[in-house]
Design a protein around this motif. Sequence first.
Motif, mmCIF file in Angstrom:
data_model
loop_
_atom_site.group_PDB
_atom_site.id
_atom_site.type_symbol
_atom_site.label_atom_id
_atom_site.label_comp_id
_atom_site.label_asym_id
_atom_site.label_seq_id
_atom_site.Cartn_x
_atom_site.Cartn_y
_atom_site.Cartn_z
ATOM 1 N N ILE A 185 0.843 -1.198 0.000
ATOM 2 C CA ILE A 185 0.000 0.000 0.000
ATOM 3 C C ILE A 185 0.877 1.246 0.000
ATOM 4 C CG2 ILE A 185 -1.807 1.274 1.205
ATOM 5 C CD1 ILE A 185 -2.682 -1.348 2.506
ATOM 6 N N LEU A 186 0.682 2.091 -1.017
ATOM 7 C CA LEU A 186 1.413 3.350 -1.118
ATOM 8 C C LEU A 186 0.429 4.508 -1.051
ATOM 9 C CD1 LEU A 186 3.406 1.248 -2.513
ATOM 10 C CD2 LEU A 186 4.342 3.219 -3.697
ATOM 11 N N ALA A 187 0.801 5.561 -0.339
ATOM 12 C CA ALA A 187 -0.035 6.755 -0.237
ATOM 13 C C ALA A 187 0.725 7.953 -0.795
ATOM 14 C CB ALA A 187 -0.415 7.016 1.220
ATOM 15 N N VAL A 188 0.007 8.785 -1.528
ATOM 16 C CA VAL A 188 0.582 10.026 -2.049
ATOM 17 C C VAL A 188 -0.224 11.178 -1.451
ATOM 18 C CG1 VAL A 188 1.112 11.393 -4.079
ATOM 19 C CG2 VAL A 188 1.278 8.898 -4.183
ATOM 20 N N ASP A 189 0.468 12.068 -0.728
ATOM 21 C CA ASP A 189 -0.194 13.186 -0.054
ATOM 22 C C ASP A 189 -0.185 14.413 -0.959
ATOM 23 O OD1 ASP A 189 -1.275 14.992 1.677
ATOM 24 O OD2 ASP A 189 0.520 15.174 2.931
ATOM 25 N N HIS A 190 -1.312 14.714 -1.566
ATOM 26 C CA HIS A 190 -1.396 15.866 -2.466
ATOM 27 C C HIS A 190 -1.301 17.193 -1.722
ATOM 28 C CE1 HIS A 190 -2.154 13.175 -5.701
ATOM 29 N NE2 HIS A 190 -3.364 12.822 -5.296
ATOM 30 N N GLY A 191 -1.529 17.178 -0.398
ATOM 31 C CA GLY A 191 -1.440 18.410 0.373
ATOM 32 C C GLY A 191 -0.048 18.681 0.915
ATOM 33 N N ASN A 192 0.872 17.727 0.733
ATOM 34 C CA ASN A 192 2.241 17.873 1.275
ATOM 35 C C ASN A 192 2.206 18.328 2.736
ATOM 36 O OD1 ASN A 192 3.443 17.059 -1.120
ATOM 37 N ND2 ASN A 192 3.585 19.157 -1.902
ATOM 38 N N ARG A 193 1.318 17.722 3.535
ATOM 39 C CA ARG A 193 1.165 18.118 4.939
ATOM 40 C C ARG A 193 2.365 17.675 5.771
ATOM 41 N NH1 ARG A 193 -4.569 17.001 3.350
ATOM 42 N NH2 ARG A 193 -3.691 15.034 2.660
ATOM 43 N N PRO A 194 2.717 18.428 6.796
ATOM 44 C CA PRO A 194 3.843 18.046 7.646
ATOM 45 C C PRO A 194 3.685 16.663 8.250
ATOM 46 C CG PRO A 194 3.215 20.319 8.090
ATOM 47 C CD PRO A 194 2.169 19.742 7.170
ATOM 48 N N ARG A 195 2.448 16.273 8.593
ATOM 49 C CA ARG A 195 2.203 14.971 9.206
ATOM 50 C C ARG A 195 1.563 13.986 8.229
ATOM 51 N NH1 ARG A 195 2.570 13.635 14.044
ATOM 52 N NH2 ARG A 195 0.746 12.263 13.945
ATOM 53 N N GLY A 196 1.560 14.334 6.953
ATOM 54 C CA GLY A 196 0.896 13.463 5.981
ATOM 55 C C GLY A 196 1.471 12.060 5.946
ATOM 56 N N ALA A 197 2.791 11.945 5.899
ATOM 57 C CA ALA A 197 3.418 10.623 5.854
ATOM 58 C C ALA A 197 3.170 9.868 7.142
ATOM 59 C CB ALA A 197 4.919 10.768 5.599
ATOM 60 N N ALA A 198 3.285 10.556 8.285
ATOM 61 C CA ALA A 198 3.067 9.897 9.577
ATOM 62 C C ALA A 198 1.648 9.349 9.676
ATOM 63 C CB ALA A 198 3.342 10.880 10.715
ATOM 64 N N GLU A 199 0.682 10.100 9.195
ATOM 65 C CA GLU A 199 -0.712 9.644 9.237
ATOM 66 C C GLU A 199 -0.915 8.431 8.335
ATOM 67 O OE1 GLU A 199 -2.726 13.163 8.094
ATOM 68 O OE2 GLU A 199 -2.614 14.106 10.092
ATOM 69 N N ALA A 200 -0.289 8.438 7.155
ATOM 70 C CA ALA A 200 -0.416 7.313 6.234
ATOM 71 C C ALA A 200 0.218 6.058 6.817
ATOM 72 C CB ALA A 200 0.220 7.657 4.891
ATOM 73 N N PHE A 201 1.406 6.200 7.413
ATOM 74 C CA PHE A 201 2.064 5.048 8.030
ATOM 75 C C PHE A 201 1.250 4.512 9.202
ATOM 76 C CE2 PHE A 201 6.183 6.797 6.228
ATOM 77 C CZ PHE A 201 6.344 5.750 5.334
ATOM 78 N N ALA A 202 0.694 5.416 9.997
ATOM 79 C CA ALA A 202 -0.111 4.990 11.145
ATOM 80 C C ALA A 202 -1.345 4.213 10.696
ATOM 81 C CB ALA A 202 -0.525 6.206 11.972
#
Length: 223
Positions: A87-104
């Motif tokens: 599963i891969l997530a791409v954050d279109h908002g480039n949020r500071p916590r975007g990657a952390a939220e996706a991993f969580a």
Amino acid sequence: MATAQRASFAVVVERDTARRNAWAALLRKAGLRRVLRRARPGEMPDLIAEGTPLTAMIVGLSAHMPRDDDMLALIASARRHAPEAVILAVDHGNRPRGAAEAFAAGADDALRADADPSELQARLAVRLNSAAHVAQRAARLVRLGLTPIEERIFAYLNTHRGEIVDRPTLARVLGEDDWSYGDRRFDVHIVRIRQKLELHFGDALRVRTIRAQGYVLEGEARI
């Protein structure tokens, strides 16, 4: 829909049509033949259910929300029902916590929207190759016919191939009480592991007992 559930598939969930099509093409280029395309998480419930044969999923997190809870919930559901899927997530908002939220939520990898498309392709290839190796190794262990305890002992010996592993260490690996001299419980497991290895590998992979020291897995056969 029942047919989609029986056959293995990959899926792209992305609101933007151009990106959705591009990512689907990327999955097909990676060797995944059945690739489904969906615009929103609401189109996914019939696909993500217990035992779903999902192999890979790319999800686009919206740039227009503080948190894309719908997409994050979809990632969590896919991870729960298809634990081996990539599963891969791409954050279109480039949020500071975007990657952390996706991993969580359960994503294997997360990228910012401004990442080069070649990076997404490279990361996908690495994750798919890793998942394939894990699946192949699990299948080989199943063919060996090891019991759960034997599998744990063998996995540790294999990780430390060529090294002497003593009985107290194996006791800790199994979460049991410390081994004491004269306790032969591991000898029974080792005998069975040795027999199963000999049946499948002959002399190419063997467990040798080192008197008063422990056991060592020897050989060049790959697992």
